[in-house]
Scaffold this active site. Structure first.
Site, short mmCIF file in Angstrom:
data_model
loop_
_atom_site.label_atom_id
_atom_site.label_comp_id
_atom_site.label_asym_id
_atom_site.label_seq_id
_atom_site.Cartn_x
_atom_site.Cartn_y
_atom_site.Cartn_z
N HIS A 103 7.55 -2.17 -2.13
CA HIS A 103 6.82 -1.76 -1.20
C HIS A 103 6.71 -2.51 0.84
CE1 HIS A 103 5.92 1.57 -3.46
NE2 HIS A 103 4.67 2.01 -2.96
N ASP A 164 -6.26 -1.30 -0.77
CA ASP A 164 -6.22 0.91 -0.29
C ASP A 164 -5.15 1.24 -1.69
OD1 ASP A 164 -8.41 -0.09 1.48
OD2 ASP A 164 -6.62 0.27 3.75
N GLU A 275 -14.72 -0.30 6.18
CA GLU A 275 -13.85 -0.64 6.92
C GLU A 275 -14.06 0.77 7.76
OE1 GLU A 275 -9.81 0.81 5.07
OE2 GLU A 275 -9.86 -0.93 3.33
#
Ligand code: FAD
Length: 525
Positions: A103, A164, A275
């Site tokens: 990723h 996340d 956040e």
């Protein structure tokens, strides 16, 4: 004959155009590589065909074909390969990259003509939870965080600090930092590790912690894969809550938004996750939220109009167990009463802890079904010192960026004191700094220049920081020259390079980060 040759050159030219101009770096393999590797005794296997998967990542822009992929079954497979490449010495071009879940954004887990280690092959059933006064979990470096969480939840426990998105590997996020809305309290994931098991660039298997091989332990955390392959990690746990109260509110005033965020991350009694994100020129936003959140005041919420203003969303959660719901509600009320958000924009929801932590996977499934997941992702993640966040926002939101329709823009503060400055991670010098993440997607469309436009915007943002003297640091950094890397590390470069010389003296590991280049010397005289 001539005709055949001409045909060949046309085919070659076409192949060249497809591979090189299409973004895939064509690698001419060393014919000796397969035979040299094939002779090794491994429990797992090496694949010399179907290597194109290891030349791809989430960023979808950089492609470097390896010569082989190792599917390790044991840690010893990894040690054998690295030791072999190390012993080949500087006459061999071979490099080795651990690939977690791939990723990365710019080829960081790729190895041009080298060996890519498919770390997920190593995971098989090795996750062991240790309950007790200081609970922890031992997991493979190739394990996905989602699987670690599922195993820990069986024991009523969970890691403390998250990203996340959980479909990333332990070794992949620990090589960066691992930041999310819990980091203001617990620090990033690299602040929540007791011990690592690592195969260095010489093929040695070492256990390390703050007490044992401490230099390697600190080097590898946030070390961008430069010092060894993380084959195992011992991660701190805490009791897992059953439920999460999940809240979103909107601001139109940037100062109120950031002051409230900073107040919350410094308060003793506060939320468990904090956040925020920036919304520029988006319509129907509150309507979208209604599928998963309830407005506190549905009538007022339906009348809310952004009037073209830039909006800032503060997102927070409070953990609770079902039998403590009343106390939790009172605490949340008290906290909300201290905030200056636009009253009609209070949206809330209650979900299980697992649903909350794995929330991005829901979006992944939706995007995949529309063919919008495997598209280029020209992401830019910056860490901005608190004293310059307002200057940054004034220039970037509305001037450089005129909408946020290509992907979320996260913006939230963190405490430097929760990071261990002995690790390799590089952060700004101020006690409070902001993560600002531009998470754009660039699907090709009829006008074809989404990617180009996003990359230009990123350049403008970086250029602005440079000209305005904002001492920011890139997170998930990407540079192409060693001069830029030196500037990134600043006065920590010498230590970083010194540790590289000790643990990976031939610069075999993680070549896709482009920090060090393997020096190849001809063995023929
Ligand atoms: P890879 O991309 O496979 O590898 C990353 C680097 O680490 C490479 O250099 C690789 O060689 C090296 N590496 C991999 N495994 C090992 C190992 N076992 N030992 C040593 N080196 C290794 N990051 C955050 O901090 N917070 C977030 O909230 C967050 N959200 C994300 C959401 C999405 C959808 C995506 C795609 C990424 C997100 N990230 C986030 C970024 C993520 O942490 C990094 O991209 C991370 O590198 C991905 O892990 P991976 O397992 O795919 O690693």
């Amino acid at each position: 004959m001539h005709c055949l040759l001409r045909q060949h050159s046309v085919v070659f030219l076409e192949l060249f155009l497809v591979l090189v101009l299409g973004g895939i770096a064509m690698h001419v393999s060393d014919p000796d590589v397969p035979s040299s590797l094939d002779a090794l005794r491994l429990e797992g296997n090496l694949s010399f065909h179907d290597v194109s998967l290891a030349a791809k990542d989430f960023g979808n822009r950089f492609r470097f074909l390896p010569s082989a992929i190792l599917h390790p079954v044991s840690v010893s497979d990894i040690a054998v390969i690295i030791k072999h490449v190390f012993q080949m010495g500087p006459s061999s071009k071979l490099t080795v990259a651990a690939r977690g879940h791939g990723h990365s954004l710019q080829g960081q887990a790729q190895a041009d003509g080298g060996v890519v280690i498919h770390m997920e092959s190593l995971r098989g059933g090795g996750t062991r939870v240790h309950a007790g006064e200081r609970p922890y979990v031992d997991a493979s470096g190739g394990e996905l965080w989602i699987n670690v969480l599922l195993e820990c939840l069986k024991h009523g426990l969970a890691p403390k600090s998250w990203t996340d998105y959980l479909h990333l590997t332990i070794g992949g996020t620990l090589s960066n930092a691992g930041i999310s809305g819990q980091a203001f309290r617990h620090g990033p994931q690299i602040s929540n590790v007791h011990q690592l098991e690592i195969v260095t660039g010489k093929g040695e298997l070492l256990t390390c912690s703050t007490e044992e091989n401490a230099a390697l332990f600190h080097a590898a955390l946030g070390g961008l894969g430069q010092f060894g392959v993380i084959t195992g990690a011992r991660i701190a746990l805490e009791p897992a809550p059953e439920m999460v109260k999940w809240i979103r509110v909107l601001y139109s005033d940037f100062s109120s938004f950031t002051e409230d965020q900073e107040m919350l991350i410094s308060a003793r009694e506060t939320f468990d996750y904090i956040e925020g994100f920036v919304i520029i020129n988006r319509t129907g936003l509150l309507n979208n939220w209604r599928s998963s959140f309830n407005p506190q005041d549905p009538v007022q919420a339906s009348r809310f109009d952004s009037d073209g203003r830039i909006l800032f969303c503060l997102e927070m959660t409070k953990n609770f167990n079902r039998d403590e719901a009343d106390v939790m509600h009172q605490r949340v009320e008290a906290l909300l009463s201290r905030l200056r958000y636009i009253p009609s924009t209070l949206f809330q929801s209650e979900v299980t802890y697992l649903e909350f932590l794995d929330r991005v996977h829901v979006s992944e499934v939706k995007l995949r079904s529309k063919g919008l997941w495997e598209v280029p992702h020209p992401w830019l993640n910056l860490l901005i010192p608190r004293t310059r966040i307002k200057d940054f926002a004034e220039e970037v939101f509305g001037k450089i960026l005129t909408d946020s329709n290509n992907g979320p823009i996260l913006l939230y503060p963190l405490h430097r004191s929760k990071w261990d400055n002995r690790t390799s991670a590089v952060i700004p010098d101020e006690e409070v700094f902001y993560l600002v993440a531009f998470l754009s997607s660039a699907p090709s469309s009829s006008d074809h220049d989404n990617l180009e436009r996003a990359l230009k915007q990123n350049d403008k943002i970086l250029d602005f920081c440079n000209k305005a003297g904002i001492q920011m640091k890139q997170y998930l950094p990407h540079y192409t020259t060693q001069e830029e890397w030196k500037a990134h590390f600043g006065d920590r470069w010498e230590l970083f390079a010194h540790r590289k010389g000790i643990y990976d003296p031939l610069s075999i590991l993680a070549p896709g980060q482009r920090i060090f280049r393997k020096v190849v010397r001809s063995s023929r005289r």
